[in-house]
Design a protein around this motif. Structure first.
Motif, PDB file in Angstrom:
ATOM      1  N   VAL A 178       0.847  -1.205   0.000  1.00  0.00           N
ATOM      2  CA  VAL A 178       0.000   0.000   0.000  1.00  0.00           C
ATOM      3  C   VAL A 178       0.875   1.245   0.000  1.00  0.00           C
ATOM      4  O   VAL A 178       0.602   2.200  -0.723  1.00  0.00           O
ATOM      5  CB  VAL A 178      -0.971   0.002   1.201  1.00  0.00           C
ATOM      6  CG1 VAL A 178      -1.682   1.333   1.317  1.00  0.00           C
ATOM      7  CG2 VAL A 178      -1.982  -1.119   1.061  1.00  0.00           C
ATOM      8  N   ALA A 179       1.947   1.227   0.776  1.00  0.00           N
ATOM      9  CA  ALA A 179       2.856   2.375   0.800  1.00  0.00           C
ATOM     10  C   ALA A 179       3.479   2.586  -0.578  1.00  0.00           C
ATOM     11  O   ALA A 179       3.611   3.732  -1.027  1.00  0.00           O
ATOM     12  CB  ALA A 179       3.937   2.172   1.854  1.00  0.00           C
ATOM     13  N   ASN A 180       3.834   1.498  -1.266  1.00  0.00           N
ATOM     14  CA  ASN A 180       4.403   1.623  -2.613  1.00  0.00           C
ATOM     15  C   ASN A 180       3.379   2.160  -3.603  1.00  0.00           C
ATOM     16  O   ASN A 180       3.705   2.981  -4.450  1.00  0.00           O
ATOM     17  CB  ASN A 180       4.945   0.273  -3.093  1.00  0.00           C
ATOM     18  CG  ASN A 180       6.205  -0.130  -2.367  1.00  0.00           C
ATOM     19  OD1 ASN A 180       6.924   0.710  -1.824  1.00  0.00           O
ATOM     20  ND2 ASN A 180       6.480  -1.414  -2.347  1.00  0.00           N
ATOM     21  N   ILE A 181       2.150   1.706  -3.496  1.00  0.00           N
ATOM     22  CA  ILE A 181       1.083   2.210  -4.372  1.00  0.00           C
ATOM     23  C   ILE A 181       0.919   3.713  -4.149  1.00  0.00           C
ATOM     24  O   ILE A 181       0.833   4.486  -5.097  1.00  0.00           O
ATOM     25  CB  ILE A 181      -0.252   1.479  -4.120  1.00  0.00           C
ATOM     26  CG1 ILE A 181      -0.171   0.043  -4.618  1.00  0.00           C
ATOM     27  CG2 ILE A 181      -1.418   2.213  -4.791  1.00  0.00           C
ATOM     28  CD1 ILE A 181      -1.349  -0.824  -4.191  1.00  0.00           C
ATOM     29  N   ASP A 182       0.897   4.120  -2.893  1.00  0.00           N
ATOM     30  CA  ASP A 182       0.727   5.533  -2.563  1.00  0.00           C
ATOM     31  C   ASP A 182       1.912   6.365  -3.053  1.00  0.00           C
ATOM     32  O   ASP A 182       1.733   7.461  -3.560  1.00  0.00           O
ATOM     33  CB  ASP A 182       0.535   5.733  -1.057  1.00  0.00           C
ATOM     34  CG  ASP A 182      -0.830   5.255  -0.581  1.00  0.00           C
ATOM     35  OD1 ASP A 182      -1.726   5.071  -1.432  1.00  0.00           O
ATOM     36  OD2 ASP A 182      -0.997   5.056   0.634  1.00  0.00           O
ATOM     37  N   SER A 183       3.139   5.852  -2.936  1.00  0.00           N
ATOM     38  CA  SER A 183       4.298   6.623  -3.362  1.00  0.00           C
ATOM     39  C   SER A 183       4.349   6.754  -4.885  1.00  0.00           C
ATOM     40  O   SER A 183       4.704   7.789  -5.411  1.00  0.00           O
ATOM     41  CB  SER A 183       5.602   6.022  -2.828  1.00  0.00           C
ATOM     42  OG  SER A 183       5.847   4.770  -3.411  1.00  0.00           O
TER      43      SER A 183
END
Length: 187
Positions: A178-183
């Motif tokens: 999720v953090a990678n998707i957001d970044s």
């Protein structure tokens, strides 16, 4: 942008409220010292924990199915399908872990608050769905990580320890996804 953040925060608060109303509260978590003081209640004999674990896995599976079907982002669709695959298998393993425990009866269907949350997700569309699903994963996985970490201290057999470790690894991996998707989205 502000409205999206406000909606995300509101959803997070509503979700936490739903968890506190229909499931075991964090007050019901027994520390290792408390478990020993009340007769050495091992994790394997703790119906509250196993009810929580079963309910959370069923909820992840149901909402993951919706994400795999309705998400407009390929990364969210993929995450949803991976969630279904992982949590379905985790649920089978959980049933096997507690099969011989007389004190433990795990639910075979979602509770009313969880069913209502599933219905809410079915009504969402487009980017609103994607955002709410990301928020759902962030909120639920953070709570689950804490519950499973606490449970490690009370687990007494290798199968249970292995199951908990696999859950922790998965939850951390999903939070990172999720953090990678957001970044990527912010770039």
């Amino acid at each position: 942008m502000f409205i999206d953040k406000a909606i995300s925060i509101l959803f997070g608060l509503v979700f936490l409220f739903v968890l506190s109303c229909d499931g075991p509260s964090s007050d019901s978590v027994v520390s290792e010292e408390e478990a020993t003081a009340v007769g050495g209640k091992a994790l394997q004999d703790d119906p509250v924990f196993w009810d929580y674990a079963a309910s959370s896995n069923m909820l992840q599976t149901e909402i993951g199915r919706i994400a795999a079907e309705k998400a407009t982002s390929d990364s969210i669709k993929t995450m949803g399908q991976k969630t279904v695959d992982f949590h379905s298998k985790a649920m089978q393993q959980l049933r096997s872990l507690v099969a011989n425990q007389e004190k433990v009866q795990i639910p075979d269907s979602l509770g009313s608050a969880d069913r209502a949350l599933v219905e809410e997700f079915k009504l969402l569309e487009g980017e609103e769905f994607n955002t709410r699903y990301r928020d759902f994963i962030l909120n639920t996985h953070t709570v689950q990580l804490e519950r499973y970490k606490e449970a490690l201290g009370r687990a007494e057999n290798k199968r249970t320890l292995d199951w908990l470790q696999a859950m922790l690894v998965h939850l951390r991996k999903e939070l990172n996804s999720v953090a990678n998707i957001d970044s990527v989205k912010q770039q």
